[in-house]
Design a protein around this motif. Structure first.
Motif, PDB file in Angstrom:
ATOM      1  N   THR A 150       0.805  -1.230   0.000  1.00  0.00           N
ATOM      2  CA  THR A 150       0.000   0.000   0.000  1.00  0.00           C
ATOM      3  C   THR A 150       0.830   1.267   0.000  1.00  0.00           C
ATOM      4  O   THR A 150       0.272   2.357   0.100  1.00  0.00           O
ATOM      5  N   ALA A 151       2.160   1.128  -0.122  1.00  0.00           N
ATOM      6  CA  ALA A 151       3.015   2.317  -0.030  1.00  0.00           C
ATOM      7  C   ALA A 151       4.308   2.130  -0.805  1.00  0.00           C
ATOM      8  O   ALA A 151       4.684   1.013  -1.152  1.00  0.00           O
ATOM      9  N   MET A 152       4.971   3.246  -1.066  1.00  0.00           N
ATOM     10  CA  MET A 152       6.300   3.250  -1.672  1.00  0.00           C
ATOM     11  C   MET A 152       7.226   3.974  -0.712  1.00  0.00           C
ATOM     12  O   MET A 152       6.920   5.080  -0.266  1.00  0.00           O
ATOM     13  N   HIS A 153       8.360   3.345  -0.406  1.00  0.00           N
ATOM     14  CA  HIS A 153       9.339   3.928   0.507  1.00  0.00           C
ATOM     15  C   HIS A 153      10.517   4.434  -0.306  1.00  0.00           C
ATOM     16  O   HIS A 153      10.953   3.775  -1.251  1.00  0.00           O
ATOM     17  N   VAL A 154      11.040   5.594   0.054  1.00  0.00           N
ATOM     18  CA  VAL A 154      12.137   6.230  -0.677  1.00  0.00           C
ATOM     19  C   VAL A 154      13.203   6.636   0.331  1.00  0.00           C
ATOM     20  O   VAL A 154      12.891   7.154   1.407  1.00  0.00           O
ATOM     21  N   ARG A 155      14.476   6.418  -0.014  1.00  0.00           N
ATOM     22  CA  ARG A 155      15.573   6.804   0.872  1.00  0.00           C
ATOM     23  C   ARG A 155      16.804   7.198   0.066  1.00  0.00           C
ATOM     24  O   ARG A 155      16.918   6.877  -1.120  1.00  0.00           O
ATOM     25  N   ASP A 156      17.732   7.855   0.729  1.00  0.00           N
ATOM     26  CA  ASP A 156      19.026   8.223   0.162  1.00  0.00           C
ATOM     27  C   ASP A 156      19.944   7.017   0.323  1.00  0.00           C
ATOM     28  O   ASP A 156      20.178   6.559   1.440  1.00  0.00           O
ATOM     29  N   SER A 157      20.491   6.499  -0.767  1.00  0.00           N
ATOM     30  CA  SER A 157      21.326   5.299  -0.683  1.00  0.00           C
ATOM     31  C   SER A 157      22.626   5.532   0.067  1.00  0.00           C
ATOM     32  O   SER A 157      23.213   4.592   0.588  1.00  0.00           O
TER      33      SER A 157
ATOM     34  N   ALA B 238      -1.188   5.273  -4.178  1.00  0.00           N
ATOM     35  CA  ALA B 238      -1.903   6.121  -5.144  1.00  0.00           C
ATOM     36  C   ALA B 238      -1.173   7.442  -5.371  1.00  0.00           C
ATOM     37  O   ALA B 238      -1.108   7.942  -6.503  1.00  0.00           O
ATOM     38  N   HIS B 239      -0.604   8.007  -4.332  1.00  0.00           N
ATOM     39  CA  HIS B 239       0.128   9.276  -4.471  1.00  0.00           C
ATOM     40  C   HIS B 239       1.416   9.059  -5.251  1.00  0.00           C
ATOM     41  O   HIS B 239       1.799   9.901  -6.070  1.00  0.00           O
ATOM     42  N   TRP B 240       2.111   7.960  -4.989  1.00  0.00           N
ATOM     43  CA  TRP B 240       3.347   7.655  -5.711  1.00  0.00           C
ATOM     44  C   TRP B 240       3.053   7.473  -7.201  1.00  0.00           C
ATOM     45  O   TRP B 240       3.769   7.984  -8.051  1.00  0.00           O
ATOM     46  N   SER B 241       1.986   6.770  -7.500  1.00  0.00           N
ATOM     47  CA  SER B 241       1.586   6.556  -8.890  1.00  0.00           C
ATOM     48  C   SER B 241       1.276   7.883  -9.579  1.00  0.00           C
ATOM     49  O   SER B 241       1.701   8.116 -10.719  1.00  0.00           O
ATOM     50  N   ALA B 242       0.550   8.755  -8.907  1.00  0.00           N
ATOM     51  CA  ALA B 242       0.235  10.067  -9.479  1.00  0.00           C
ATOM     52  C   ALA B 242       1.508  10.877  -9.717  1.00  0.00           C
ATOM     53  O   ALA B 242       1.646  11.529 -10.760  1.00  0.00           O
ATOM     54  N   LEU B 243       2.441  10.833  -8.784  1.00  0.00           N
ATOM     55  CA  LEU B 243       3.710  11.563  -8.935  1.00  0.00           C
ATOM     56  C   LEU B 243       4.509  11.042 -10.124  1.00  0.00           C
ATOM     57  O   LEU B 243       4.936  11.819 -10.982  1.00  0.00           O
ATOM     58  N   THR B 244       4.704   9.728 -10.197  1.00  0.00           N
ATOM     59  CA  THR B 244       5.514   9.184 -11.289  1.00  0.00           C
ATOM     60  C   THR B 244       4.845   9.363 -12.659  1.00  0.00           C
ATOM     61  O   THR B 244       5.521   9.620 -13.645  1.00  0.00           O
ATOM     62  N   ASN B 245       3.518   9.260 -12.708  1.00  0.00           N
ATOM     63  CA  ASN B 245       2.816   9.517 -13.966  1.00  0.00           C
ATOM     64  C   ASN B 245       2.976  10.971 -14.403  1.00  0.00           C
ATOM     65  O   ASN B 245       3.173  11.254 -15.585  1.00  0.00           O
ATOM     66  N   SER B 246       2.902  11.878 -13.464  1.00  0.00           N
ATOM     67  CA  SER B 246       3.069  13.303 -13.771  1.00  0.00           C
ATOM     68  C   SER B 246       4.476  13.582 -14.293  1.00  0.00           C
ATOM     69  O   SER B 246       4.655  14.309 -15.273  1.00  0.00           O
ATOM     70  N   VAL B 247       5.470  13.003 -13.665  1.00  0.00           N
ATOM     71  CA  VAL B 247       6.859  13.205 -14.104  1.00  0.00           C
ATOM     72  C   VAL B 247       7.061  12.629 -15.504  1.00  0.00           C
ATOM     73  O   VAL B 247       7.704  13.252 -16.351  1.00  0.00           O
ATOM     74  N   ARG B 248       6.510  11.441 -15.746  1.00  0.00           N
ATOM     75  CA  ARG B 248       6.632  10.837 -17.073  1.00  0.00           C
ATOM     76  C   ARG B 248       5.999  11.697 -18.167  1.00  0.00           C
ATOM     77  O   ARG B 248       6.549  11.827 -19.251  1.00  0.00           O
ATOM     78  N   HIS B 249       4.854  12.269 -17.875  1.00  0.00           N
ATOM     79  CA  HIS B 249       4.124  13.004 -18.909  1.00  0.00           C
ATOM     80  C   HIS B 249       4.525  14.477 -19.035  1.00  0.00           C
ATOM     81  O   HIS B 249       4.411  15.051 -20.094  1.00  0.00           O
ATOM     82  N   TYR B 250       4.969  15.078 -17.940  1.00  0.00           N
ATOM     83  CA  TYR B 250       5.238  16.516 -17.966  1.00  0.00           C
ATOM     84  C   TYR B 250       6.680  16.868 -17.674  1.00  0.00           C
ATOM     85  O   TYR B 250       7.029  18.039 -17.666  1.00  0.00           O
ATOM     86  N   GLY B 251       7.508  15.876 -17.439  1.00  0.00           N
ATOM     87  CA  GLY B 251       8.930  16.090 -17.222  1.00  0.00           C
ATOM     88  C   GLY B 251       9.239  16.705 -15.952  1.00  0.00           C
ATOM     89  O   GLY B 251      10.152  17.187 -15.520  1.00  0.00           O
TER      90      GLY B 251
END
Length: 65
Positions: free
Chosen positions: A32-39, A52-65
């Motif tokens: 139900t979530a995506m976790h993000v960290r600094d490697s 759902a928020h992660w999906s919206a973010l990545t879709n927006s980046v893909r389509h609008y740069g």
């Protein structure tokens, strides 16, 4: 509890990271979530986004740069 202890799924490094280190981001997908960290500082902090928020973010980046 560290980010490594909290997230039980494998961490995947960004394909943009390259082999020289630099600015690297890792993600770990959960049901139900995506976790993000600094490697470079994996135990410091983890951002968690609802799926759902992660999906919206990545879709927006893909389509609008």
């Amino acid at each position: 509890m560290s980010a490594e202890q909290q997230v039980r799924t494998p961490w995947i490094k960004s394909s943009y990271s390259g082999s020289g280190g630099g600015n690297c981001v890792e993600v770990a997908a959960a049901a139900t979530a995506m976790h993000v960290r600094d490697s470079k500082l994996p135990g410091l902090a983890t951002l968690t986004f609802p799926a759902a928020h992660w999906s919206a973010l990545t879709n927006s980046v893909r389509h609008y740069g």
